[in-house]
Design a protein around this motif. Structure first.
Motif, short mmCIF file in Angstrom:
data_model
loop_
_atom_site.label_atom_id
_atom_site.label_comp_id
_atom_site.label_asym_id
_atom_site.label_seq_id
_atom_site.Cartn_x
_atom_site.Cartn_y
_atom_site.Cartn_z
N GLY A 33 0.84 -1.19 0.00
CA GLY A 33 0.00 0.00 0.00
C GLY A 33 0.87 1.24 0.00
N CYS A 34 1.87 1.25 -0.88
CA CYS A 34 2.92 2.29 -0.85
C CYS A 34 2.44 3.66 -1.33
N GLY A 35 1.26 3.73 -1.94
CA GLY A 35 0.74 5.03 -2.36
C GLY A 35 1.69 5.76 -3.28
N TYR A 36 1.92 7.04 -2.99
CA TYR A 36 2.74 7.89 -3.85
C TYR A 36 4.23 7.74 -3.61
N GLY A 37 4.63 6.83 -2.73
CA GLY A 37 6.04 6.50 -2.57
C GLY A 37 6.84 7.34 -1.60
N TYR A 38 6.18 8.19 -0.79
CA TYR A 38 6.92 9.07 0.11
C TYR A 38 7.73 8.30 1.14
N PHE A 39 7.14 7.27 1.72
CA PHE A 39 7.86 6.46 2.70
C PHE A 39 9.05 5.77 2.04
N LEU A 40 8.84 5.20 0.85
CA LEU A 40 9.93 4.52 0.15
C LEU A 40 11.05 5.47 -0.22
N ILE A 53 4.18 -2.02 -3.27
CA ILE A 53 2.99 -2.57 -3.92
C ILE A 53 1.83 -1.63 -3.66
N ASP A 54 1.03 -1.40 -4.68
CA ASP A 54 -0.22 -0.65 -4.51
C ASP A 54 -1.22 -1.11 -5.57
N VAL A 55 -2.51 -1.03 -5.24
CA VAL A 55 -3.54 -1.43 -6.21
C VAL A 55 -3.77 -0.35 -7.26
#
Length: 197
Positions: A33-40, A53-55
């Motif tokens: 559920g990484c969304g827009y990738g800010y955490f990554l 991964i995100d839907v």
């Protein structure tokens, strides 16, 4: 939630999930559920090997602009077959488990892809949150129609244990608040915060 607020929140998550847990640089991490990738993006900068991964195809397209993570458009309810056993050091599910059709099945898959001694870090709305009692039907846990399950600290601990994990810590915290850290630490000890970690 706006992009700026999301970025601030993910920095808070990074601090709690990576820095406070002592995750070593070079560790392999999967953000479900990484969304827009800010955490990554923050994990990249810290020196972790990142996967997401995100839907949402749109979210993954946005994430590709800011993170070097290996990204997948995928419904985790269908498994994690793209990853071999014991592949990750850390798996995160930030505000994801309440949206899953079968949380137990997904956690079993997470258990499979996680290395022995690895960590899974989960956040989800707290059904025991003090805010639920005064907001009632307007509480965000009830308002979001995509929430299929809601948990208390005890029920989440039970589910995670049944999925094969050793539960190291469960707490219900308040999200970043515009108040002094001391007050926030006191409030966090009440277990009435809006989010289970």
């Amino acid at each position: 939630m706006g992009h700026k607020n999301e970025e601030i929140l993910r920095k808070f998550y990074f601090h709690r999930a990576i820095i406070q847990q002592g995750v070593k640089k070079g560790s392999r991490i999967l953000d479900i559920g990484c969304g827009y990738g800010y955490f990554l993006k923050i994990c990249d900068e810290y020196g972790l090997e990142t996967y997401g991964i995100d839907v949402s195809q749109y979210a993954i397209n946005e994430a590709k602009k800011i993170t070097k993570a290996k990204l997948y458009v995928h419904d985790v309810d269908k498994g994690l077959e793209m990853f071999e056993d014991e592949f990750f050091d850390v798996v995160t599910l930030f505000d994801v488990i309440e949206h899953l059709h079968c949380p137990y099945k997904v956690l079993r898959e997470v258990h499979r892809v996680l290395k022995k001694g690895g960590r899974v870090i989960i956040t989800t709305p707290n059904l025991n949150a003090i805010a639920r009692f005064w907001e009632r039907k307007r509480w965000h846990g009830f308002r979001d129609k995509t929430h299929l399950y809601l948990f208390t600290p005890l029920s989440l601990k039970f589910l995670v244990s049944r999925a094969g994990f050793e539960v190291v810590k469960v707490e219900a915290v308040f999200r970043p608040l515009p108040i002094w850290n001391l007050i926030k630490r006191i409030l966090d000890r009440t277990n009435l915060g809006g989010e289970i970690w």
